[in-house]
Design a protein around this motif. Structure first.
Motif, PDB file in Angstrom:
ATOM      1  N   UNK A   3     -19.485  -7.733  -8.988  1.00  0.00           N
ATOM      2  CA  UNK A   3     -18.803  -7.461  -7.728  1.00  0.00           C
ATOM      3  C   UNK A   3     -17.490  -8.246  -7.620  1.00  0.00           C
ATOM      4  N   UNK A   4     -17.447  -9.439  -8.141  1.00  0.00           N
ATOM      5  CA  UNK A   4     -16.228 -10.253  -8.071  1.00  0.00           C
ATOM      6  C   UNK A   4     -15.098  -9.628  -8.875  1.00  0.00           C
ATOM      7  N   UNK A   5     -15.423  -9.105 -10.057  1.00  0.00           N
ATOM      8  CA  UNK A   5     -14.399  -8.474 -10.894  1.00  0.00           C
ATOM      9  C   UNK A   5     -13.858  -7.211 -10.244  1.00  0.00           C
ATOM     10  N   UNK A   6     -14.748  -6.419  -9.670  1.00  0.00           N
ATOM     11  CA  UNK A   6     -14.327  -5.182  -9.009  1.00  0.00           C
ATOM     12  C   UNK A   6     -13.467  -5.505  -7.786  1.00  0.00           C
ATOM     13  N   UNK A   7     -13.843  -6.523  -7.038  1.00  0.00           N
ATOM     14  CA  UNK A   7     -13.057  -6.938  -5.878  1.00  0.00           C
ATOM     15  C   UNK A   7     -11.670  -7.401  -6.298  1.00  0.00           C
ATOM     16  N   UNK A   8     -11.576  -8.115  -7.410  1.00  0.00           N
ATOM     17  CA  UNK A   8     -10.282  -8.574  -7.917  1.00  0.00           C
ATOM     18  C   UNK A   8      -9.403  -7.390  -8.310  1.00  0.00           C
ATOM     19  N   UNK A   9      -9.982  -6.399  -8.974  1.00  0.00           N
ATOM     20  CA  UNK A   9      -9.223  -5.219  -9.379  1.00  0.00           C
ATOM     21  C   UNK A   9      -8.730  -4.450  -8.158  1.00  0.00           C
ATOM     22  N   UNK A  10      -9.589  -4.270  -7.186  1.00  0.00           N
ATOM     23  CA  UNK A  10      -9.201  -3.542  -5.971  1.00  0.00           C
ATOM     24  C   UNK A  10      -8.124  -4.310  -5.208  1.00  0.00           C
ATOM     25  N   UNK A  11      -8.267  -5.621  -5.122  1.00  0.00           N
ATOM     26  CA  UNK A  11      -7.268  -6.431  -4.442  1.00  0.00           C
ATOM     27  C   UNK A  11      -5.914  -6.321  -5.140  1.00  0.00           C
ATOM     28  N   UNK A  12      -5.897  -6.367  -6.462  1.00  0.00           N
ATOM     29  CA  UNK A  12      -4.657  -6.222  -7.217  1.00  0.00           C
ATOM     30  C   UNK A  12      -4.047  -4.832  -7.007  1.00  0.00           C
ATOM     31  N   UNK A  13      -4.891  -3.807  -6.941  1.00  0.00           N
ATOM     32  CA  UNK A  13      -4.395  -2.447  -6.724  1.00  0.00           C
ATOM     33  C   UNK A  13      -3.767  -2.302  -5.337  1.00  0.00           C
ATOM     34  N   UNK A  14      -4.417  -2.850  -4.321  1.00  0.00           N
ATOM     35  CA  UNK A  14      -3.891  -2.749  -2.959  1.00  0.00           C
ATOM     36  C   UNK A  14      -2.570  -3.501  -2.833  1.00  0.00           C
ATOM     37  N   UNK A  15      -2.488  -4.682  -3.393  1.00  0.00           N
ATOM     38  CA  UNK A  15      -1.249  -5.460  -3.340  1.00  0.00           C
ATOM     39  C   UNK A  15      -0.134  -4.733  -4.071  1.00  0.00           C
ATOM     40  N   UNK A  16      -0.447  -4.136  -5.217  1.00  0.00           N
ATOM     41  CA  UNK A  16       0.562  -3.383  -5.960  1.00  0.00           C
ATOM     42  C   UNK A  16       1.059  -2.188  -5.163  1.00  0.00           C
ATOM     43  N   UNK A  17       0.171  -1.461  -4.523  1.00  0.00           N
ATOM     44  CA  UNK A  17       0.579  -0.314  -3.705  1.00  0.00           C
ATOM     45  C   UNK A  17       1.461  -0.761  -2.552  1.00  0.00           C
ATOM     46  N   UNK A  18       1.106  -1.849  -1.891  1.00  0.00           N
ATOM     47  CA  UNK A  18       1.905  -2.342  -0.778  1.00  0.00           C
ATOM     48  C   UNK A  18       3.294  -2.782  -1.227  1.00  0.00           C
ATOM     49  N   UNK A  19       3.366  -3.485  -2.341  1.00  0.00           N
ATOM     50  CA  UNK A  19       4.656  -3.967  -2.835  1.00  0.00           C
ATOM     51  C   UNK A  19       5.529  -2.803  -3.298  1.00  0.00           C
ATOM     52  N   UNK A  20       4.933  -1.824  -3.963  1.00  0.00           N
ATOM     53  CA  UNK A  20       5.708  -0.692  -4.473  1.00  0.00           C
ATOM     54  C   UNK A  20       6.215   0.192  -3.335  1.00  0.00           C
ATOM     55  N   UNK A  21       5.438   0.341  -2.284  1.00  0.00           N
ATOM     56  CA  UNK A  21       5.854   1.218  -1.190  1.00  0.00           C
ATOM     57  C   UNK A  21       6.764   0.526  -0.179  1.00  0.00           C
ATOM     58  N   UNK A  22       6.879  -0.789  -0.247  1.00  0.00           N
ATOM     59  CA  UNK A  22       7.640  -1.544   0.738  1.00  0.00           C
ATOM     60  C   UNK A  22       9.114  -1.144   0.838  1.00  0.00           C
ATOM     61  N   UNK A  23       9.860  -0.953  -0.248  1.00  0.00           N
ATOM     62  CA  UNK A  23      11.282  -0.603  -0.085  1.00  0.00           C
ATOM     63  C   UNK A  23      11.498   0.712   0.664  1.00  0.00           C
TER      64      UNK A  23
END
Length: 89
Positions: A3-23
């Protein structure tokens, strides 16, 4: 894969989506706010003015920031593949 690994992957995916869509979102917000202030001062209440301006601004932002957005997405994909292949060993 726990569960910790999956949570880390999902957290990285969400942060990447937020950063990419920000501009694009930020530029759309600024243009929308500027047009709204212009409409309030001139008392022009035409909704197509806001929509067309936002679409044009977001499209221009997408053209300008696309190489950076692609690079960020590729970096995330490489991190994801490395993480998955590390877990399979």
């Amino acid at each position: 894969m726990g569960q910790a690994e999956i949570t880390t992957i999902i957290q990285d995916a969400v942060i990447t989506v937020l950063v990419v869509s920000l501009p694009c979102l930020g530029i759309g917000l600024v243009v929308g706010l500027a047009i709204s202030i212009f409409q309030a001062t001139t008392q022009i209440q035409e909704q197509t003015l806001v929509i067309v301006a936002k679409i044009a601004a977001v499209f221009i932002a997408l053209i300008i920031f696309f190489p950076w957005m692609l690079s960020m997405t590729q970096d995330f994909t490489h991190r994801l593949y490395n993480y998955v292949f590390t877990m399979l060993r």
